[in-house]
Design an enzyme around this catalytic site. Structure first.
Site, PDB file in Angstrom:
ATOM      1  N   ARG A 159      25.912 -75.077 -68.431  1.00 16.24           N
ATOM      2  CA  ARG A 159      24.734 -74.932 -67.595  1.00 16.24           C
ATOM      3  C   ARG A 159      23.563 -74.426 -68.421  1.00 16.24           C
ATOM      4  O   ARG A 159      23.680 -73.419 -69.114  1.00 16.24           O
ATOM      5  CB  ARG A 159      25.074 -73.933 -66.497  1.00 16.24           C
ATOM      6  CG  ARG A 159      23.962 -73.716 -65.539  1.00 16.24           C
ATOM      7  CD  ARG A 159      24.515 -73.166 -64.277  1.00 16.24           C
ATOM      8  NE  ARG A 159      24.900 -71.778 -64.400  1.00 16.24           N
ATOM      9  CZ  ARG A 159      24.909 -70.960 -63.355  1.00 16.24           C
ATOM     10  NH1 ARG A 159      24.576 -71.398 -62.171  1.00 16.24           N
ATOM     11  NH2 ARG A 159      25.266 -69.721 -63.495  1.00 16.24           N
ATOM     12  N   THR A 199      17.105 -73.875 -66.447  1.00 19.60           N
ATOM     13  CA  THR A 199      16.890 -74.866 -65.381  1.00 19.60           C
ATOM     14  C   THR A 199      18.069 -74.915 -64.410  1.00 19.60           C
ATOM     15  O   THR A 199      17.969 -75.527 -63.343  1.00 19.60           O
ATOM     16  CB  THR A 199      16.714 -76.265 -65.985  1.00 19.60           C
ATOM     17  OG1 THR A 199      17.938 -76.586 -66.675  1.00 19.60           O
ATOM     18  CG2 THR A 199      15.559 -76.329 -66.971  1.00 19.60           C
ATOM     19  N   ASP A 223      30.772 -64.277 -64.580  1.00 21.30           N
ATOM     20  CA  ASP A 223      30.938 -65.561 -65.279  1.00 21.30           C
ATOM     21  C   ASP A 223      32.434 -65.826 -65.467  1.00 21.30           C
ATOM     22  O   ASP A 223      33.125 -65.120 -66.210  1.00 21.30           O
ATOM     23  CB  ASP A 223      30.226 -65.507 -66.630  1.00 21.30           C
ATOM     24  CG  ASP A 223      30.216 -66.870 -67.285  1.00 21.30           C
ATOM     25  OD1 ASP A 223      29.144 -67.464 -67.413  1.00 21.30           O
ATOM     26  OD2 ASP A 223      31.315 -67.381 -67.646  1.00 21.30           O
ATOM     27  N   ASP A 271      33.662 -66.560 -69.101  1.00 18.55           N
ATOM     28  CA  ASP A 271      33.690 -65.359 -69.941  1.00 18.55           C
ATOM     29  C   ASP A 271      34.849 -64.446 -69.580  1.00 18.55           C
ATOM     30  O   ASP A 271      35.478 -63.853 -70.453  1.00 18.55           O
ATOM     31  CB  ASP A 271      32.370 -64.583 -69.805  1.00 18.55           C
ATOM     32  CG  ASP A 271      31.259 -65.201 -70.651  1.00 18.55           C
ATOM     33  OD1 ASP A 271      31.575 -65.952 -71.592  1.00 18.55           O
ATOM     34  OD2 ASP A 271      30.081 -64.931 -70.362  1.00 18.55           O
TER      35      ASP A 271
HETATM   36  N1  URA Z   1      29.483 -69.886 -62.871  1.00 15.79           N
HETATM   37  C1  URA Z   1      30.192 -68.716 -62.938  1.00 15.79           C
HETATM   38  O1  URA Z   1      31.060 -68.572 -63.793  1.00 15.79           O
HETATM   39  N2  URA Z   1      29.911 -67.743 -62.057  1.00 15.79           N
HETATM   40  C2  URA Z   1      28.974 -67.863 -61.100  1.00 15.79           C
HETATM   41  O2  URA Z   1      28.790 -66.938 -60.313  1.00 15.79           O
HETATM   42  C3  URA Z   1      28.250 -69.078 -61.045  1.00 15.79           C
HETATM   43  C4  URA Z   1      28.532 -70.076 -61.936  1.00 15.79           C
END
Ligand code: URA
Length: 219
Positions: free
Chosen positions: A107, A111, A208, A211
């Site tokens: 991502r 954007t 995330d 992560d």
């Molecule tokens: N991707 C993630 O890992 N966590 C989120 O909250 C949104 C997208």
């Protein structure tokens, strides 16, 4: 939102394990094992309507009629890298004859649009109507990468009804976008959370996912 095809797996073991993964103090090791336990429940739901065919089997005692997955269908497991990998080992364990086709996108943090870097999808599919697609991504947030991933298959003439999107946690904004674009796909999720924040993260969510799975959270 077309909620007919959204299935929330509302099981006590999902709730219990979701609490573990939401906790910011959960270690990567425990985080991964809790997700794996939820994965079995998600896949139970995502595969409950797979088509069967009848065969005859010889047991040690006698012949009997029995059912197996319809051999005319090819099941494709499509994890979105990198967080989707946490689902794909278990998906492949429960459906060992499936094909695994990875989708690489990340991502753009400004954007919030997906950037492609890899996909292992053929240019064309033979018999697209016989492909059953399980797209895997733990977080359905903005819906942008989900839409791109689904489009990869609908562009190759796979019917929407053959596509299942499996996520752990979904945001209402993302669900709205995906179901408007593809009203006939099935979405299986363990939770619909409150909303997205300004950075496109799900609230309350779990942070995330990639992560936390791969222990790359900056301390
Ligand atoms: N991707 C993630 O890992 N966590 C989120 O909250 C949104 C997208």
């Amino acid at each position: 939102m077309n909620s007919n095809n959204i299935c929330i797996v509302n099981h006590p073991l999902c709730s219990h394990n979701l609490s573990i993964i939401r906790d910011k103090n959960t270690t990567a090791e425990v985080f991964r094992s809790a997700i794996k336990r939820i994965t079995y429940l998600l896949f139970y739901k995502a595969t409950e309507d797979l088509e069967l065919e009848e065969i005859e089997v010889q047991t040690p005692l006698e012949k009997c009629k029995s059912k197996i997955l319809n051999r005319k269908n090819e099941i494709i497991i499509a994890p979105i890298l990198r967080a989707g990998l946490i689902f794909s080992d278990i998906a492949n364990e429960i459906i060992p004859y499936a094909t695994v086709r990875h989708i690489g996108m990340y991502r753009d943090e400004e954007t919030l649009t997906p950037i492609w870097y890899y996909n292992k999808i053929p240019v064309e599919f033979d018999n697209p109507e016989n492909k059953i697609i399980l797209i895997l991504d733990p977080m359905l947030a903005t819906g942008n990468s989900a839409i791109d991933a689904i489009r990869l298959f609908t562009n190759k003439k796979v019917p929407q009804k053959n596509i299942r999107f499996v996520s752990l946690i979904s945001a209402p904004e993302g669900l709205e976008k995906v179901t408007n674009a593809f009203p006939d796909i099935k979405i299986v999720t363990a939770s619909i959370d409150n909303c997205l924040n300004e950075f496109g993260y799900i609230r309350p969510g779990l942070g995330d996912a990639g992560d936390r799975i791969f222990n790359t959270v900056e301390k």
